[in-house]
Write a protein that holds these residues in place. Sequence first.
Motif, PDB file in Angstrom:
ATOM      1  N   LYS A  38      40.996  81.816  24.326  1.00  0.00           N
ATOM      2  CA  LYS A  38      41.281  82.550  22.974  1.00  0.00           C
ATOM      3  C   LYS A  38      39.843  82.899  22.257  1.00  0.00           C
ATOM      4  CE  LYS A  38      45.663  80.556  22.118  1.00  0.00           C
ATOM      5  NZ  LYS A  38      46.604  79.877  21.214  1.00  0.00           N
ATOM      6  N   VAL A  39      38.994  81.887  22.255  1.00  0.00           N
ATOM      7  CA  VAL A  39      37.740  82.291  21.598  1.00  0.00           C
ATOM      8  C   VAL A  39      36.688  83.634  22.091  1.00  0.00           C
ATOM      9  CG1 VAL A  39      35.360  81.111  21.041  1.00  0.00           C
ATOM     10  CG2 VAL A  39      37.452  79.869  20.546  1.00  0.00           C
ATOM     11  N   HIS A  40      36.845  83.237  23.587  1.00  0.00           N
ATOM     12  CA  HIS A  40      36.149  84.378  24.272  1.00  0.00           C
ATOM     13  C   HIS A  40      36.849  85.733  24.042  1.00  0.00           C
ATOM     14  CE1 HIS A  40      34.391  86.467  27.897  1.00  0.00           C
ATOM     15  NE2 HIS A  40      35.553  87.011  28.001  1.00  0.00           N
ATOM     16  N   HIS A  41      38.237  86.028  23.864  1.00  0.00           N
ATOM     17  CA  HIS A  41      38.662  87.172  23.467  1.00  0.00           C
ATOM     18  C   HIS A  41      38.458  87.381  22.165  1.00  0.00           C
ATOM     19  CE1 HIS A  41      41.674  87.483  27.184  1.00  0.00           C
ATOM     20  NE2 HIS A  41      40.978  86.432  27.212  1.00  0.00           N
ATOM     21  N   ALA A  42      38.554  86.637  21.237  1.00  0.00           N
ATOM     22  CA  ALA A  42      38.009  86.795  19.816  1.00  0.00           C
ATOM     23  C   ALA A  42      36.601  87.416  19.701  1.00  0.00           C
ATOM     24  CB  ALA A  42      37.978  85.707  19.207  1.00  0.00           C
ATOM     25  N   MET A  43      35.630  86.736  20.710  1.00  0.00           N
ATOM     26  CA  MET A  43      34.350  87.230  20.837  1.00  0.00           C
ATOM     27  C   MET A  43      34.241  88.770  21.192  1.00  0.00           C
ATOM     28  SD  MET A  43      30.848  86.557  20.664  1.00  0.00           S
ATOM     29  CE  MET A  43      30.715  84.746  21.264  1.00  0.00           C
ATOM     30  N   GLU A  44      35.135  89.028  22.122  1.00  0.00           N
ATOM     31  CA  GLU A  44      35.208  90.483  22.585  1.00  0.00           C
ATOM     32  C   GLU A  44      35.626  91.505  21.606  1.00  0.00           C
ATOM     33  OE1 GLU A  44      34.295  91.625  25.789  1.00  0.00           O
ATOM     34  OE2 GLU A  44      33.497  89.756  26.151  1.00  0.00           O
ATOM     35  N   ARG A  73      33.321  78.584  15.642  1.00  0.00           N
ATOM     36  CA  ARG A  73      31.954  77.886  14.875  1.00  0.00           C
ATOM     37  C   ARG A  73      31.460  76.926  16.017  1.00  0.00           C
ATOM     38  NH1 ARG A  73      28.453  78.217  10.330  1.00  0.00           N
ATOM     39  NH2 ARG A  73      26.834  76.350  10.793  1.00  0.00           N
ATOM     40  N   ALA A  74      32.731  75.994  16.362  1.00  0.00           N
ATOM     41  CA  ALA A  74      32.535  74.551  17.113  1.00  0.00           C
ATOM     42  C   ALA A  74      32.047  75.037  18.542  1.00  0.00           C
ATOM     43  CB  ALA A  74      33.835  73.927  17.093  1.00  0.00           C
ATOM     44  N   GLN A  75      32.731  76.334  18.966  1.00  0.00           N
ATOM     45  CA  GLN A  75      32.804  76.301  20.627  1.00  0.00           C
ATOM     46  C   GLN A  75      31.304  77.461  20.573  1.00  0.00           C
ATOM     47  OE1 GLN A  75      35.719  77.745  22.911  1.00  0.00           O
ATOM     48  NE2 GLN A  75      37.128  75.749  22.189  1.00  0.00           N
ATOM     49  N   VAL A  76      30.976  78.176  19.837  1.00  0.00           N
ATOM     50  CA  VAL A  76      29.992  79.106  19.910  1.00  0.00           C
ATOM     51  C   VAL A  76      28.612  78.844  19.099  1.00  0.00           C
ATOM     52  CG1 VAL A  76      29.442  81.536  19.438  1.00  0.00           C
ATOM     53  CG2 VAL A  76      31.577  81.064  20.267  1.00  0.00           C
ATOM     54  N   GLY A  77      28.911  78.130  18.141  1.00  0.00           N
ATOM     55  CA  GLY A  77      27.700  77.637  17.369  1.00  0.00           C
ATOM     56  C   GLY A  77      27.313  78.672  16.417  1.00  0.00           C
ATOM     57  N   MET A  78      28.183  79.835  16.223  1.00  0.00           N
ATOM     58  CA  MET A  78      27.822  80.702  15.192  1.00  0.00           C
ATOM     59  C   MET A  78      29.140  81.163  14.371  1.00  0.00           C
ATOM     60  SD  MET A  78      25.665  83.475  17.285  1.00  0.00           S
ATOM     61  CE  MET A  78      25.181  84.461  16.195  1.00  0.00           C
ATOM     62  N   THR A  79      29.515  81.654  13.145  1.00  0.00           N
ATOM     63  CA  THR A  79      30.612  81.970  12.621  1.00  0.00           C
ATOM     64  C   THR A  79      30.806  83.262  13.363  1.00  0.00           C
ATOM     65  OG1 THR A  79      29.443  83.258  10.741  1.00  0.00           O
ATOM     66  CG2 THR A  79      30.115  80.756  10.672  1.00  0.00           C
ATOM     67  N   PRO A  80      32.077  83.613  13.135  1.00  0.00           N
ATOM     68  CA  PRO A  80      32.390  85.145  13.607  1.00  0.00           C
ATOM     69  C   PRO A  80      31.899  86.475  12.873  1.00  0.00           C
ATOM     70  CG  PRO A  80      34.403  83.877  13.306  1.00  0.00           C
ATOM     71  CD  PRO A  80      33.393  82.929  12.784  1.00  0.00           C
ATOM     72  N   VAL A  83      28.354  86.643  14.411  1.00  0.00           N
ATOM     73  CA  VAL A  83      28.394  87.334  15.679  1.00  0.00           C
ATOM     74  C   VAL A  83      28.581  88.661  15.372  1.00  0.00           C
ATOM     75  CG1 VAL A  83      29.882  87.776  17.755  1.00  0.00           C
ATOM     76  CG2 VAL A  83      29.403  85.317  16.960  1.00  0.00           C
ATOM     77  N   ARG A  84      29.682  89.222  14.433  1.00  0.00           N
ATOM     78  CA  ARG A  84      29.513  90.722  14.283  1.00  0.00           C
ATOM     79  C   ARG A  84      28.096  91.028  13.592  1.00  0.00           C
ATOM     80  NH1 ARG A  84      35.132  92.549  12.360  1.00  0.00           N
ATOM     81  NH2 ARG A  84      35.464  92.954  14.575  1.00  0.00           N
ATOM     82  N   ALA A  85      27.402  90.375  12.810  1.00  0.00           N
ATOM     83  CA  ALA A  85      26.035  90.724  12.103  1.00  0.00           C
ATOM     84  C   ALA A  85      25.392  90.984  13.246  1.00  0.00           C
ATOM     85  CB  ALA A  85      25.826  89.888  11.002  1.00  0.00           C
ATOM     86  N   ALA A  86      25.199  90.284  14.220  1.00  0.00           N
ATOM     87  CA  ALA A  86      24.307  90.246  15.341  1.00  0.00           C
ATOM     88  C   ALA A  86      24.603  91.569  16.171  1.00  0.00           C
ATOM     89  CB  ALA A  86      24.393  89.031  16.479  1.00  0.00           C
ATOM     90  N   ARG A  87      25.868  91.835  16.198  1.00  0.00           N
ATOM     91  CA  ARG A  87      26.024  93.121  17.067  1.00  0.00           C
ATOM     92  C   ARG A  87      25.437  94.379  16.281  1.00  0.00           C
ATOM     93  NH1 ARG A  87      31.835  95.774  15.947  1.00  0.00           N
ATOM     94  NH2 ARG A  87      30.878  95.975  14.009  1.00  0.00           N
TER      95      ARG A  87
END
Length: 97
Positions: A38-44, A73-80, A83-87
């Motif tokens: 689910k986290v992987h799909h959320a990342m996508e 955040r627990a799995q990726v080490g970053m907040t959503p 991640v969006r800002a990095a994009r």
Amino acid sequence: DVTLDQLAAVFSYSPTHLSRLLQGQTGRRFADLKRGLKVHHAMEFLVNTSLTLDEISAAVGFSSASYLAQVFRAQVGMTPGQVRAARTDGGRDPGPD
């Protein structure tokens, strides 16, 4: 949202047997594997769409955006949001694979 019982039935295993097989092969429980997907799909979704976190959490099967953010955040080490800002910051890699 597939359950352990449903997946076990597909392979003609008992849920307990399938759970032990998964844990033995991956070192992770079924619920943890499912949450990771689910986290992987959320990342996508975060990287490839402009959907809100509420929309993403509903699409990937989390009960709320706040729970998704907590698990993410627990799995990726970053907040959503990070991640969006990095994009949008020149396409940097948004986090671990």
